[in-house]
Design a protein around this motif. Structure first.
Motif, mmCIF file in Angstrom:
data_model
loop_
_atom_site.group_PDB
_atom_site.id
_atom_site.type_symbol
_atom_site.label_atom_id
_atom_site.label_comp_id
_atom_site.label_asym_id
_atom_site.label_seq_id
_atom_site.Cartn_x
_atom_site.Cartn_y
_atom_site.Cartn_z
ATOM 1 N N CYS A 193 -0.388 3.355 8.360
ATOM 2 C CA CYS A 193 0.399 3.620 7.159
ATOM 3 C C CYS A 193 1.634 4.435 7.527
ATOM 4 O O CYS A 193 1.536 5.400 8.282
ATOM 5 C CB CYS A 193 -0.437 4.388 6.131
ATOM 6 S SG CYS A 193 0.464 4.697 4.605
ATOM 7 N N TYR A 202 -4.665 0.781 -1.263
ATOM 8 C CA TYR A 202 -5.566 -0.311 -0.912
ATOM 9 C C TYR A 202 -7.039 0.091 -0.876
ATOM 10 O O TYR A 202 -7.897 -0.660 -1.355
ATOM 11 C CB TYR A 202 -5.162 -0.950 0.409
ATOM 12 C CG TYR A 202 -3.930 -1.834 0.378
ATOM 13 C CD1 TYR A 202 -3.109 -1.947 -0.741
ATOM 14 C CD2 TYR A 202 -3.575 -2.565 1.497
ATOM 15 C CE1 TYR A 202 -1.984 -2.750 -0.743
ATOM 16 C CE2 TYR A 202 -2.452 -3.373 1.520
ATOM 17 C CZ TYR A 202 -1.662 -3.471 0.393
ATOM 18 O OH TYR A 202 -0.550 -4.283 0.409
ATOM 19 N N HIS A 246 0.836 -1.201 0.000
ATOM 20 C CA HIS A 246 0.000 0.000 0.000
ATOM 21 C C HIS A 246 0.870 1.250 0.000
ATOM 22 O O HIS A 246 1.936 1.290 0.606
ATOM 23 C CB HIS A 246 -0.885 0.033 1.250
ATOM 24 C CG HIS A 246 -1.471 1.372 1.508
ATOM 25 N ND1 HIS A 246 -2.609 1.820 0.875
ATOM 26 C CD2 HIS A 246 -1.059 2.395 2.298
ATOM 27 C CE1 HIS A 246 -2.867 3.050 1.271
ATOM 28 N NE2 HIS A 246 -1.941 3.423 2.143
#
Length: 175
Positions: free
Chosen positions: A138, A125, A94
């Motif tokens: 993230c 994603y 991602h």
């Protein structure tokens, strides 16, 4: 899965100062490969381009797919269906500043920007996932970073509109 599968020989450090040969199979030889690194307790992997891909070009077709229950290895292809990629594409990480788009509507992966040989291939994603089976933090560092990746339903329409999205995500989010 693509018709051609190749075995790649890769030199890997064994941890004792010696190098050993590691063999792995590539599902898309000449297009991209997987780099695996770290220990079993702290493992990481990424998908890396084996050639240049100009913006807008096709990186791979989505083929050899099988239906699957929603989980961390599947990709959502409609409002209710998920598939297993059954290829090295499952190692695409991602990013909130992705280099590629997992285009489940056209059954391919396309370059969102110029990708050079050796660059990591990533996708956003939530562009395919409405609600993630395994949310995570993230660390991409992008100015567009969403901080926690949980799926498109957890992102505002304003934020989502900054990304290339699959049709089912557009419909579900009413964009």
């Amino acid at each position: 899965m693509p018709a051609t599968v190749a075995t790649i020989n890769q030199e890997v450090s064994s941890g004792n100062g010696k190098t050993q040969l590691h063999q792995e199979t590539s599902t898309h030889p000449g297009l991209f490969h997987v780099i695996r690194q770290g220990t079993p307790e702290n493992f990481a992997s990424k998908l890396v381009a084996d050639r240049d891909y100009p913006k807008g070009s096709e990186i791979a077709t989505l083929e050899g797919l099988t239906p699957g229950e929603k989980r961390y290895t599947t990709v959502q292809i409609s409002k209710t269906l998920h598939i297993e990629l059954n290829s090295d594409l499952v190692f695409m990480n991602h990013s909130c500043d992705p280099s590629a788009h997992m285009n489940v509507d056209s059954s391919n992966v396309t370059a969102l920007k110029d990708i050079k040989e050796g660059d990591e291939i990533t996708f956003f994603y939530p562009s395919t996932e409405w609600d993630m089976a395994q949310p995570f933090d993230c660390w991409c560092g992008s100015s567009k970073c969403i901080k926690t990746v949980r799926g498109a339903q957890h992102i505002s329409k304003e934020e989502l509109s900054k990304f290339e999205l699959s049709n089912h995500i557009k419909e579900l989010s009413q964009i």
